[in-house]
Design a protein around this motif. Structure first.
Motif, mmCIF file in Angstrom:
data_model
loop_
_atom_site.group_PDB
_atom_site.id
_atom_site.type_symbol
_atom_site.label_atom_id
_atom_site.label_comp_id
_atom_site.label_asym_id
_atom_site.label_seq_id
_atom_site.Cartn_x
_atom_site.Cartn_y
_atom_site.Cartn_z
ATOM 1 N N LEU A 245 0.837 -1.206 0.000
ATOM 2 C CA LEU A 245 0.000 0.000 0.000
ATOM 3 C C LEU A 245 0.868 1.251 0.000
ATOM 4 C CD1 LEU A 245 -2.883 1.164 0.172
ATOM 5 C CD2 LEU A 245 -2.667 1.090 2.666
ATOM 6 N N ALA A 246 1.955 1.210 0.776
ATOM 7 C CA ALA A 246 2.871 2.353 0.793
ATOM 8 C C ALA A 246 3.499 2.565 -0.577
ATOM 9 C CB ALA A 246 3.959 2.135 1.851
ATOM 10 N N VAL A 247 3.862 1.472 -1.234
ATOM 11 C CA VAL A 247 4.445 1.574 -2.573
ATOM 12 C C VAL A 247 3.424 2.150 -3.550
ATOM 13 C CG1 VAL A 247 5.371 0.252 -4.507
ATOM 14 C CG2 VAL A 247 6.093 -0.291 -2.171
ATOM 15 N N GLN A 248 2.178 1.746 -3.436
ATOM 16 C CA GLN A 248 1.138 2.277 -4.313
ATOM 17 C C GLN A 248 1.040 3.800 -4.208
ATOM 18 O OE1 GLN A 248 -2.738 0.446 -3.867
ATOM 19 N NE2 GLN A 248 -3.796 2.098 -4.953
ATOM 20 N N TYR A 249 1.306 4.321 -3.021
ATOM 21 C CA TYR A 249 1.251 5.767 -2.807
ATOM 22 C C TYR A 249 2.613 6.438 -2.956
ATOM 23 C CZ TYR A 249 -3.633 5.811 -1.424
ATOM 24 O OH TYR A 249 -5.013 5.740 -1.435
ATOM 25 N N GLY A 250 3.594 5.676 -3.441
ATOM 26 C CA GLY A 250 4.907 6.253 -3.681
ATOM 27 C C GLY A 250 5.728 6.464 -2.440
ATOM 28 N N GLY A 251 5.401 5.786 -1.365
ATOM 29 C CA GLY A 251 6.125 5.951 -0.109
ATOM 30 C C GLY A 251 7.149 4.860 0.116
ATOM 31 N N TRP A 302 -11.215 1.611 -1.116
ATOM 32 C CA TRP A 302 -11.396 1.084 -2.463
ATOM 33 C C TRP A 302 -11.279 2.196 -3.522
ATOM 34 C CZ3 TRP A 302 -15.830 -2.986 -3.273
ATOM 35 C CH2 TRP A 302 -15.656 -3.624 -4.514
ATOM 36 N N THR A 303 -11.652 3.410 -3.152
ATOM 37 C CA THR A 303 -11.634 4.534 -4.102
ATOM 38 C C THR A 303 -10.259 5.165 -4.242
ATOM 39 O OG1 THR A 303 -12.216 6.162 -2.391
ATOM 40 C CG2 THR A 303 -14.041 5.013 -3.496
ATOM 41 N N SER A 304 -9.242 4.620 -3.579
ATOM 42 C CA SER A 304 -7.874 5.157 -3.607
ATOM 43 C C SER A 304 -7.835 6.635 -3.213
ATOM 44 C CB SER A 304 -7.252 4.968 -4.998
ATOM 45 O OG SER A 304 -7.187 3.611 -5.337
ATOM 46 N N PRO A 305 -8.299 6.960 -2.015
ATOM 47 C CA PRO A 305 -8.266 8.359 -1.576
ATOM 48 C C PRO A 305 -6.838 8.802 -1.283
ATOM 49 C CG PRO A 305 -8.920 6.949 0.230
ATOM 50 C CD PRO A 305 -8.814 6.063 -0.981
ATOM 51 N N PRO A 306 -6.603 10.082 -0.987
ATOM 52 C CA PRO A 306 -5.249 10.537 -0.630
ATOM 53 C C PRO A 306 -4.711 9.787 0.584
ATOM 54 C CG PRO A 306 -6.713 12.397 -1.016
ATOM 55 C CD PRO A 306 -7.579 11.180 -1.011
ATOM 56 N N LEU A 307 -3.393 9.787 0.709
ATOM 57 C CA LEU A 307 -2.756 9.026 1.785
ATOM 58 C C LEU A 307 -3.253 9.459 3.163
ATOM 59 C CD1 LEU A 307 -0.691 6.934 2.701
ATOM 60 C CD2 LEU A 307 1.058 8.722 2.615
ATOM 61 N N TRP A 308 -3.425 10.784 3.354
ATOM 62 C CA TRP A 308 -3.884 11.246 4.672
ATOM 63 C C TRP A 308 -5.271 10.675 4.990
ATOM 64 C CZ3 TRP A 308 -8.487 13.731 5.044
ATOM 65 C CH2 TRP A 308 -8.993 14.363 3.880
ATOM 66 N N ALA A 309 -6.104 10.509 3.963
ATOM 67 C CA ALA A 309 -7.433 9.947 4.181
ATOM 68 C C ALA A 309 -7.343 8.463 4.514
ATOM 69 C CB ALA A 309 -8.305 10.173 2.950
#
Length: 430
Positions: A245-251, A302-309
């Motif tokens: 999940l972190a990789v999906q968000y570029g972290g 499921w909607t891929s919200p921003p990381l903070w969300a």
């Protein structure tokens, strides 16, 4: 039972609980330190990530095997003596990992044996708690234990890495062993000796299936356990996907740490709110809504919200998982004392098995779909599973219940026709 919520001060005013609490924290911390130190030994000695993972994850296998076989000791041996024995045995076994030329397979096997001693310890402590704490102090103490477990989980992982970095591996293992020695001493000094619970006569009453029979032949216990297992499994599956999940968000690793800390933070906040600001007679009514919400909020991922969300949603899911606190005491009070160790053993074994299976299935699914999709679907399935159990949930329960009373004992019902005030992160019982 009084309807006034107990305070933390009233809980810690019970001398035996203070010692049990200290021993619990030390044993839990020792488990975390042992897992990290031995996993590090295995990895540095072999370079095999698979063997290191096997060492670290051996606690799941230990629960699946040792839970059904060994938790029954809590009903056959004086519980104080059993807890002390488990701690002393772990203190003696852990330093063996520092022996020179001990191969990786032997290290994994050693850690597995050490982890086998946790089920009887946990079952004995869980069975003893209703005898130490009365009234609302019992569910509030469950909340304290649950919150503390989340904190120790984070601190234990961090301290384990620091010990390996600062001390030699042998020094870290000695510190691990010391936590169990001090835990045994606290129990010896501060917990009153009690005899073995009275056992009913009759063939087969002490076999390995007794815990299952006690739970699944009683409609209340069956409902409590199924809600715990299903809600926890579908919510817990998300924790196995934090790295992808972190990789999906570029972290990177820092993002993984934030994601892993979110749910325990929510559980700690939810636990405080539950035990300090929620009236005892209201807590049982919130079990099903919170269990369903712990999965429902993850559907938004499921909607891929921003990381903070995503972080906020994980915190909310953790807060919803505080349903395990009142559920724990509901379960503990409904089981007769002579069966309590085996019943808790079955409940925790099933919980560990389903959580491990949920992580595995979520990982396999994440090979084909985005982690956000898998987490959202898992949350949806968890919410649906809890709602499907609503017809099984007991609608009438006692306003007063004696720990260890027979399941058939006649009971008065509350005017609200709901369970009275009773209660582990989504994984704790006892």
């Amino acid at each position: 039972m009084t309807e006034r919520p107990a305070t933390y001060a009233q809980v810690f005013a019970v001398r035996e609980y203070r010692y049990l609490f200290g021993a619990y924290l030390l044993s839990l911390l020792g488990d975390q330190l042992t897992a990290i130190t031995v996993a590090y030994l295995v990895y540095t000695g072999t370079g095999s990530a698979a063997l290191a993972a096997a060492a670290f994850g051996s606690s799941y296998l230990a629960w699946l095997t040792g839970g059904p076989l060994l938790s029954g000791l809590a009903d056959r041996v004086p519980r104080r003596r059993l807890m002390i024995g488990c701690d002393l045995a772990r203190a003696l076994l852990i330093p063996l990992a520092a022996l020179p030329d001990l191969g990786a397979p032997a290290l994994v096997a050693l850690l597995f044996v050490v982890n086998l001693l946790r089920p009887p310890f946990v079952a004995a402590r869980a069975a003893l708690m209703p005898e130490v704490l009365d009234g609302d102090r019992y569910p509030v103490a469950n909340g304290v234990d649950n919150i503390s477990a989340q904190i120790v989980q984070v601190v234990g992982f961090a301290a384990g890495g620091s010990l390996v970095a600062v001390l030699s591996l042998r020094g870290a293992l000695l510190v691990d062993a010391a936590t169990f020695l001090v835990s045994a001493l606290l129990i010896l000094v501060g917990v009153r000796a009690r005899p073995v619970p009275t056992r009913p006569t009759g063939p087969g009453r002490l076999d390995s299936t007794t815990g299952l029979r006690v739970i699944f032949t009683d409609h209340r216990l069956r409902a409590y356990v199924l809600v715990l297992w299903l809600a926890s499994a579908f919510t817990y599956a998300a924790e196995g996907l934090m790295a992808p999940l972190a990789v999906q968000y570029g972290g990177g690793p820092g993002t993984v740490g934030l994601l892993l800390a979110a749910a325990p933070l929510g559980m700690a906040v939810g636990g405080v709110a539950f035990t300090r600001f929620c009236p005892p007679d209201v807590r049982p009514r919130l079990v099903l809504p919170l269990a369903a919400s712990s999965g429902t909020v993850l559907v938004v991922v499921w909607t891929s919200p921003p990381l903070w969300a995503v972080l906020a949603l994980l915190v909310l899911a953790g807060a919803g998982s505080a349903f395990a606190i009142p559920l724990n005491a509901l379960f503990g009070r409904a089981v007769p004392s002579e069966y309590r160790g085996r019943a808790f053993g079955v409940a925790i074994t099933g919980l560990a098995g389903l959580q491990g299976l949920a992580i595995l299935l979520a990982g396999l699914a994440a090979d084909h779909w985005a982690p956000t999709t898998v987490i959202g679907v898992s949350g949806l399935l968890g919410a649906v599973a809890v709602l499907a159990l609503v017809p099984l949930w007991p609608r009438r329960a006692p306003t007063t219940e004696v720990p260890g009373a027979p399941l058939e004992q006649p009971r008065t019902t509350s005017t609200a026709a709901e369970p009275s005030a009773e209660p582990a992160h989504q994984s704790t019982l006892g």
